[in-house]
Design an enzyme around this catalytic site. Structure first.
Site, mmCIF file in Angstrom:
data_model
loop_
_atom_site.group_PDB
_atom_site.id
_atom_site.type_symbol
_atom_site.label_atom_id
_atom_site.label_comp_id
_atom_site.label_asym_id
_atom_site.label_seq_id
_atom_site.Cartn_x
_atom_site.Cartn_y
_atom_site.Cartn_z
ATOM 1 N N HIS A 63 -47.006 52.330 45.761
ATOM 2 C CA HIS A 63 -45.676 52.875 46.012
ATOM 3 C C HIS A 63 -45.250 52.459 47.415
ATOM 4 C CE1 HIS A 63 -42.457 55.968 45.498
ATOM 5 N NE2 HIS A 63 -42.511 55.945 46.814
ATOM 6 N N HIS A 106 -47.063 63.157 52.103
ATOM 7 C CA HIS A 106 -47.141 62.532 53.422
ATOM 8 C C HIS A 106 -46.583 63.447 54.503
ATOM 9 C CE1 HIS A 106 -43.029 61.791 52.063
ATOM 10 N NE2 HIS A 106 -42.689 61.571 53.327
ATOM 11 N N GLU A 112 -36.653 64.067 58.238
ATOM 12 C CA GLU A 112 -36.001 63.606 57.014
ATOM 13 C C GLU A 112 -35.027 64.671 56.499
ATOM 14 O OE1 GLU A 112 -38.868 62.484 54.083
ATOM 15 O OE2 GLU A 112 -40.173 61.500 55.516
ATOM 16 N N HIS A 135 -37.095 68.108 56.180
ATOM 17 C CA HIS A 135 -38.508 68.116 56.545
ATOM 18 C C HIS A 135 -38.597 67.535 57.962
ATOM 19 C CE1 HIS A 135 -38.810 67.924 52.012
ATOM 20 N NE2 HIS A 135 -39.472 69.026 52.319
ATOM 21 N N HIS A 141 -45.016 67.160 52.987
ATOM 22 C CA HIS A 141 -44.185 67.381 51.806
ATOM 23 C C HIS A 141 -44.458 66.301 50.779
ATOM 24 C CE1 HIS A 141 -41.901 64.761 54.521
ATOM 25 N NE2 HIS A 141 -41.285 64.260 53.456
#
Length: 206
Positions: A63, A106, A112, A135, A141
């Site tokens: 990913h 992560h 963010e 976040h 999260h």
């Protein structure tokens, strides 16, 4: 849709208002700020159709970092660090093999702020259009428990996610919430419970 347009005389007294760091400022000039032939500098009005954004993705495995979805960025003097990135998560094909396809769990050195434009988000149930989450720097999260369960047991084959459009502002600065945001009645007071049902796999040995 109709708009009322009012022309401003070239020599009129104009009051300008601006907002910076929770404070408002004003100043008066003897002419309109639009009394110009053209703009110079780094800032200009801009409109972009996000449906035309060509996003990248992995065609093998793993990913990739969400920075591959960056539409616009404002860099700092420190190489590799941005004042702010504007990122979207648009409809896209996902074809990665042997991969946990949703965003991985992560912590980020950036803050963010994320929101939903339309449809649904592929990593969290109940994240509705108009909703937003923040976040802050180094806050852990990731996907909620139902998304983790589904992605961990999914039969991986080419799949097109076209159920929604999400956006994210990512910044190296710490974001300060206004009193209105902190006290809003529509806050999700149970947001953290979306991770309560995650299984514990680590037993201290592997």
């Amino acid at each position: 849709m109709r708009h009322r347009v009012r022309c401003v005389p070239r020599d009129a007294s104009i009051r300008h208002h601006s907002h910076l760091n929770t404070q408002f400022f004003s100043a008066t000039t003897d002419h309109s700020p639009f009394d110009v032939v053209g703009w110079t500098g780094n800032y200009a009005p801009y409109k972009y159709d996000l449906d035309k954004f060509c996003c990248m993705n992995s065609v093998t495995f793993d990913h990739p970092d969400p920075s591959i979805y960056t539409v616009l960025t404002a860099p700092t003097n420190d190489h590799g660090t941005a004042v702010i990135d504007f990122v979207i998560f648009p409809p896209r094909w996902m074809v990665m093999e042997k991969t946990f396809r949703p965003p991985y769990y992560h912590r980020n050195c950036m803050s963010e702020f994320m929101g939903m434009v339309y449809g649904k988000y592929d990593a969290k149930e109940g994240f509705a259009p108009g909703g937003a989450s923040l976040h802050s720097c180094m806050t852990p999260h990731g996907p909620d428990a139902p998304t983790f369960d589904a992605a961990s047991s999914a039969h991986l084959e080419p799949h097109k996610f076209d159920a929604g459009l999400a956006f994210m502002f990512e910044t190296s600065a710490l974001l300060k919430l206004t009193p209105w945001a902190l006290e809003a009645e529509h806050r999700d007071m149970n947001y953290q419970k979306c991770w309560d049902a995650l299984p514990k796999y680590y037993n201290g040995e592997k």
